[in-house]
Design a protein around this motif. Structure first.
Motif, PDB file in Angstrom:
ATOM      1  N   UNK A 145      11.919  11.509  42.243  1.00 52.67           N
ATOM      2  CA  UNK A 145      12.072  10.728  41.059  1.00 52.67           C
ATOM      3  C   UNK A 145      12.635  11.551  40.016  1.00 52.67           C
ATOM      4  N   UNK A 146      12.957  11.052  38.671  1.00 56.54           N
ATOM      5  CA  UNK A 146      13.503  11.837  37.948  1.00 56.54           C
ATOM      6  C   UNK A 146      12.573  12.462  37.126  1.00 56.54           C
ATOM      7  N   UNK A 147      12.720  13.554  36.333  1.00 59.44           N
ATOM      8  CA  UNK A 147      11.553  14.142  35.527  1.00 59.44           C
ATOM      9  C   UNK A 147      12.285  14.139  34.110  1.00 59.44           C
ATOM     10  N   UNK A 148      11.395  14.395  33.042  1.00 60.43           N
ATOM     11  CA  UNK A 148      12.060  14.187  31.703  1.00 60.43           C
ATOM     12  C   UNK A 148      13.176  14.908  31.393  1.00 60.43           C
ATOM     13  N   UNK A 149      14.349  14.429  30.864  1.00 60.44           N
ATOM     14  CA  UNK A 149      15.732  15.242  30.778  1.00 60.44           C
ATOM     15  C   UNK A 149      16.467  15.122  31.712  1.00 60.44           C
ATOM     16  N   UNK A 150      16.058  14.706  32.658  1.00 63.06           N
ATOM     17  CA  UNK A 150      17.165  14.328  33.860  1.00 63.06           C
ATOM     18  C   UNK A 150      17.836  13.169  33.924  1.00 63.06           C
ATOM     19  N   UNK A 151      19.084  13.133  34.409  1.00 63.77           N
ATOM     20  CA  UNK A 151      19.700  11.848  34.495  1.00 63.77           C
ATOM     21  C   UNK A 151      19.489  11.306  35.929  1.00 63.77           C
ATOM     22  N   UNK A 152      19.899   9.955  36.307  1.00 59.88           N
ATOM     23  CA  UNK A 152      19.848   9.602  37.605  1.00 59.88           C
ATOM     24  C   UNK A 152      20.731  10.423  38.335  1.00 59.88           C
ATOM     25  N   UNK A 153      21.980  10.602  37.730  1.00 61.34           N
ATOM     26  CA  UNK A 153      23.029  11.507  38.545  1.00 61.34           C
ATOM     27  C   UNK A 153      22.566  12.842  38.836  1.00 61.34           C
ATOM     28  N   UNK A 154      21.602  13.480  38.200  1.00 65.76           N
ATOM     29  CA  UNK A 154      21.147  14.729  38.432  1.00 65.76           C
ATOM     30  C   UNK A 154      20.381  14.604  39.937  1.00 65.76           C
TER      31      UNK A 154
END
Length: 316
Positions: free
Chosen positions: A88-97
């Motif tokens: 899953x995403x972590x804060x500050x990450x975009x889905x693209x990361x």
């Protein structure tokens, strides 16, 4: 023989999706898989013990899977497979990361689905969802109507909620719609938004609508930043489960999903968020709706942004 649905990935998203699917009581079996030893079996045991309280008969089965493909025999013969596997995403990450790290996981999952559940309809929710849906179709080699992604149902639900809260009206009085991609090129469709049958534009100034559109586009990130340890799962699982239900019941429900577009709106050869009719064969047909010129332009822009990224996934 009753229906069988598999949820791949037993994190918060996957386990909540399995719970919702079990509580519908329309499946004979819900299979929950994960690579963490014991986790899916433990969750299945726990969910089965809730049956007497909630009054459903669906049996939940947990299976640990390995990257070598071990354990996937548990999904054999599934009618529907919901793919939530990945980070899953972590804060500050975009889905693209998440693109490269999740591509490896989704490819491996997709290959095992093709091996053990060759007739399944596959619903992809792993992020970035538009790209992962394209990758799952390439890796399974399933017909494109049998592989689609979840985004529009969730984004529309978020948009609906924000409209209802802003106008202090019941959620069920609001009709809303979002198309395009899940993320920066999401295309909320204000021209299709109504409250008690009245156009949203009659009830809210354009700048306020735009504010809610931006809030919807950032809906996942907002939850993410508050949770700090993971991403949204209650609304996403509700959306994914509802899509799986439409397949299982062959309902023909029309909902916004990430589907293979081939000529609709003058767009071809890309997975994109559009309205579609969902049934036992997966995507029965794309439902073209009247959009304003601005909305069509937004959809085309989303298509190009997604197309560039989807071309990359074939090699991941």
């Amino acid at each position: 023989m009753g229906k069988k649905v598999t949820v791949v990935g037993a994190g918060f998203y996957g386990s909540t999706t399995a719970q919702r699917l079990a509580e519908y009581d329309i499946f004979e079996t819900v299979v929950l898989t994960d690579i963490l030893e014991g986790r899916p079996a433990g969750l299945a045991l726990d969910l089965n013990q809730s049956r007497a309280v909630e009054g459903f008969e669906t049996k939940v089965v947990g299976a640990t899977t390995g990257t070598d493909g071990s354990g996937y025999e548990a999904i054999e013969g599934s009618d529907v497979v919901v793919v939530t596997a990945g980070f899953p995403r972590k804060p500050g990450m975009s889905r693209m990361d998440l693109l490269e790290v999740n591509a490896k996981i989704v490819r491996q999952v997709a290959e095992n689905i093709a091996k053990y559940a060759p007739n399944a309809v596959v619903i992809v929710v792993s992020n970035p969802v538009d790209e992962m849906t394209a990758l799952a179709q390439i890796a399974t080699q399933f017909p494109k109507n049998r592989v689609f992604g979840q985004a529009g149902v969730l984004d529309t639900a978020r948009f609906t909620n924000f409209i209802a809260e802003t106008l202090a009206v019941p959620v069920k009085s609001v009709e809303a719609l979002t198309l395009g991609s899940h993320g920066d090129t999401m295309v909320p469709v204000p021209s299709k938004c109504k409250v008690n049958g009245k156009p949203l534009s009659d009830l809210m100034p354009a700048d306020k609508i735009e504010e809610l559109v931006v809030k919807t586009r950032n809906g996942g990130a907002e939850v993410n930043n508050l949770l700090k340890t993971g991403s949204a799962f209650y609304a996403p699982s509700a959306a994914a489960a509802r899509m799986a239900k439409a397949v299982a019941e062959d309902s023909g429900a029309v909902m916004p999903v990430c589907a293979w577009v081939d000529g609709e709106y003058g767009i071809s050869g890309v997975y994109l968020g559009v309205l579609a009719e969902i049934g036992a064969t997966g995507l029965k047909k794309i439902v073209e709706t009247d959009l304003t010129d601005t909305e069509v332009a937004g959809l085309k822009e989303a298509a190009e942004a997604v197309r560039a990224k989807q071309a990359d996934v074939a090699n991941l």
